[in-house]
Design an enzyme around this catalytic site. Structure first.
Site, PDB file in Angstrom:
ATOM      1  N   SER A 251       5.775  -5.903  -3.200  1.00 23.02           N
ATOM      2  CA  SER A 251       5.665  -4.816  -2.239  1.00 23.02           C
ATOM      3  C   SER A 251       4.322  -4.126  -2.436  1.00 23.02           C
ATOM      4  O   SER A 251       3.527  -4.512  -3.296  1.00 23.02           O
ATOM      5  CB  SER A 251       6.804  -3.810  -2.414  1.00 23.02           C
ATOM      6  OG  SER A 251       6.690  -3.138  -3.660  1.00 23.02           O
ATOM      7  N   LYS A 252       4.076  -3.076  -1.660  1.00 26.07           N
ATOM      8  CA  LYS A 252       2.792  -2.379  -1.717  1.00 26.07           C
ATOM      9  C   LYS A 252       2.525  -1.769  -3.090  1.00 26.07           C
ATOM     10  O   LYS A 252       1.374  -1.575  -3.472  1.00 26.07           O
ATOM     11  CB  LYS A 252       2.741  -1.296  -0.642  1.00 26.07           C
ATOM     12  CG  LYS A 252       2.635  -1.851   0.764  1.00 26.07           C
ATOM     13  CD  LYS A 252       2.520  -0.741   1.798  1.00 26.07           C
ATOM     14  CE  LYS A 252       2.374  -1.321   3.197  1.00 26.07           C
ATOM     15  NZ  LYS A 252       2.278  -0.262   4.224  1.00 26.07           N
ATOM     16  N   ARG A 253       3.599  -1.482  -3.835  1.00 31.11           N
ATOM     17  CA  ARG A 253       3.362  -0.877  -5.149  1.00 31.11           C
ATOM     18  C   ARG A 253       2.688  -1.865  -6.112  1.00 31.11           C
ATOM     19  O   ARG A 253       2.154  -1.456  -7.143  1.00 31.11           O
ATOM     20  CB  ARG A 253       4.678  -0.374  -5.754  1.00 31.11           C
ATOM     21  CG  ARG A 253       5.648  -1.455  -6.182  1.00 31.11           C
ATOM     22  CD  ARG A 253       6.874  -0.874  -6.870  1.00 31.11           C
ATOM     23  NE  ARG A 253       7.820  -1.896  -7.258  1.00 31.11           N
ATOM     24  CZ  ARG A 253       8.752  -2.391  -6.476  1.00 31.11           C
ATOM     25  NH1 ARG A 253       8.861  -1.943  -5.233  1.00 31.11           N
ATOM     26  NH2 ARG A 253       9.579  -3.325  -6.898  1.00 31.11           N
ATOM     27  N   HIS A 254       2.738  -3.149  -5.790  1.00 27.66           N
ATOM     28  CA  HIS A 254       2.082  -4.150  -6.630  1.00 27.66           C
ATOM     29  C   HIS A 254       0.628  -4.361  -6.219  1.00 27.66           C
ATOM     30  O   HIS A 254      -0.081  -5.162  -6.816  1.00 27.66           O
ATOM     31  CB  HIS A 254       2.830  -5.486  -6.547  1.00 27.66           C
ATOM     32  CG  HIS A 254       4.228  -5.425  -7.070  1.00 27.66           C
ATOM     33  ND1 HIS A 254       5.338  -5.413  -6.244  1.00 27.66           N
ATOM     34  CD2 HIS A 254       4.711  -5.328  -8.335  1.00 27.66           C
ATOM     35  CE1 HIS A 254       6.429  -5.342  -6.982  1.00 27.66           C
ATOM     36  NE2 HIS A 254       6.077  -5.279  -8.253  1.00 27.66           N
ATOM     37  N   GLY A 255       0.163  -3.653  -5.199  1.00 24.40           N
ATOM     38  CA  GLY A 255      -1.198  -3.832  -4.716  1.00 24.40           C
ATOM     39  C   GLY A 255      -1.184  -4.340  -3.284  1.00 24.40           C
ATOM     40  O   GLY A 255      -0.261  -4.063  -2.522  1.00 24.40           O
TER      41      GLY A 255
END
Length: 489
Positions: free
Chosen positions: A251-255
């Site tokens: 997801s976006k939290r991983h980049g």
């Protein structure tokens, strides 16, 4: 019969990594077997879909080189390829399912369904629709419809089990008792995903459905719909999900998750394709760097792993660096020159001269993992005024005797001819010996003088590339800087 496969994204967001990998697997399978790769846009979610997202998806696929044989902008025998333009087809299919007894009208209000669900939860039970409307007589249905009562269409799930042979996971079976009569046409007369995807796959002759593991629970519903419509059931292959480094779904939290973000960050499409192909698939040997042609020649559904794949950015950086290292310098220059222009560096003399620019790229290439690294590393080398990073000043410019050492180096380099790597190195080391200091101290200070940083390409190669005049100018500027910091005497 050559396979017909499809990639069917929803334009509620840009092309993300998981979707790109699914598209790639479908594309490789079609190319491997001389089949057809079809692109279909599932845009029935009118509120969340947008034309900009469609453009982003198409651009992302093109950047990866995943050209489609049928679909938007290329047409084909099954146009239109936008679901929002096929609504009448889905409504007709829903009516046909009702007429054949495979579906029925449901007039239950959203409020009643919510209350039933809450009561089941309070009892600690899993809720399923109780088929209240299945028992309505034909006359009663006509009365409700005549009165304009909102109604959905539900598929009547038959008793017994539903099974399919998955090309990745083997045989998978579901008990019909655990599948509720699901909605296929909502009360606003829009189809649900289940109906539209099956109707399209049937009408477009899709032979193989390659999609993510998160669709496994949908597949028994789709198998039942194919059978009820009298259409051949395609072969299914559910590919593993892509996880972040913490083993949670990417997801976006991983980049970055959008393919276009990776393009902006300086990744090559060939490297991205190679990397994505190996997320959950293996050629059966230890190869890691594979051209697109090699991927096509090796790809098979048998090579897809049943376990989830982990997206490792460090591995992607390494792979991208390998592709950069192998790229012909003329091709690399053609890709990078617009990036230098955009960064405001294209007008610099050291960039405009083709041979000098190519030599610069060769100097920077060993340390570059992304295309953007070239611009970032080249900036202090091609501009006239170099700024010194505070860390570099503190680490390598603190000695009170440094100005004398640098002045001696300026004299030594002024007598260096030819001004090549070997002669420059000899001048630096001879100066250090004559001044009674370690060569490393003079090398580090000189690196700060010409780059402003503690890290750079090989110093002697760099000085030879800059040439005697630019090297002398940068060392002289360092002397001026040191004079402002160390009081004379």
């Amino acid at each position: 019969m050559p396979p017909r496969v499809r990639f069917a994204p929803s334009p509620t967001g840009y092309l993300h990594v998981g979707g790109a990998r699914t598209a790639l697997f479908n594309w490789l399978y079609a190319r491997r077997h001389g089949g057809t790769f079809l692109l279909r846009i599932e845009d029935t979610d009118v509120e969340r879909s947008s034309a900009d997202m469609v453009t982003g998806i198409l651009d992302g696929l093109r950047w990866l080189g995943l050209t489609w044989d049928e679909g938007p902008e290329v047409g084909g025998p099954h146009a239109p390829y936008f679901q929002a333009q096929r609504l009448d087809t889905y409504r007709a299919a829903a009516r046909r399912l009702v007429d054949t007894g495979h579906a029925y009208a449901c007039f239950c209000s959203a409020e009643r369904l919510r209350q039933e669900r809450e009561r089941a939860e309070q009892r600690g039970e899993a809720w399923q629709y109780d088929r209240t409307c299945l028992s309505l007589s034909a006359d009663r249905v006509r009365e409700l419809e005549a009165a304009g009562t909102p109604r959905a269409i539900r598929f009547k799930v038959p008793a017994g089990s539903t099974a399919f042979d998955d090309a990745v996971h083997g045989r998978i079976e579901f008990d019909g008792a655990n599948i509720e009569d699901f909605v296929i046409l909502r009360s606003d007369d829009y189809p649900t995903y289940h109906l539209s995807v099956v109707v399209d796959d049937a009408e477009m002759g899709i032979t193989d459905v390659i999609r993510g593991d998160d669709h496994i629970s949908n597949t028994p519903k789709h198998v039942l719909l194919f059978q009820a419509l009298g259409a051949p059931v395609p072969r299914f292959a559910h590919v593993p999900l892509i996880l972040g480094s913490d083993k949670k779904r990417l997801s976006k939290r991983h980049g970055a998750t959008s393919v276009t973000e990776y393009q902006r960050q300086g990744y090559l499409p060939e490297a991205m394709v190679n990397f994505l192909a190996l997320l959950g698939w293996s050629p059966g040997d230890d190869r890691e760097l594979m051209t697109t042609t090699e991927l096509i020649g090796s790809f098979s559904l048998d090579g897809i792993s049943g376990g989830n794949a982990v997206f490792n950015t460090e591995k992607l950086d390494w792979m991208n660096g390998q592709y950069i290292a192998r790229m012909p310098i003329a091709d690399l220059s053609a890709i990078l020159r617009p990036m230098f222009d955009e960064a405001g560096l294209g007008g610099q003399a050291l960039v405009q001269d083709i041979a000098t620019f190519h030599r610069l790229l060769e100097l920077l290439r060993p340390r570059a993992k992304r295309l953007t690294d070239f611009v970032e590393q080249a900036r202090p080398l091609v501009v006239d005024a170099v700024g010194y990073e505070p860390e570099a000043v503190a680490k390598h410019l603190s000695s009170p005797e440094l100005a004398g050492h640098v002045a001696a180096l300026v004299d030594g380099l002024s007598q260096t001819t030819p001004f090549d790597e070997a002669q420059v190195e000899a001048a630096v080391r001879n100066t250090a010996t004559a001044r009674g200091i370690k060569a490393g101290a003079l090398i580090h200070a000189t690196r700060v003088a010409v780059t402003g940083r503690t890290m750079s390409p090989g110093l002697f190669e760099l000085l030879a590339w800059l040439g005697p005049e630019r090297t002398r100018a940068r060392l002289t500027r360092l002397l001026e800087f040191l004079a402002t910091r160390v009081p004379p005497g």
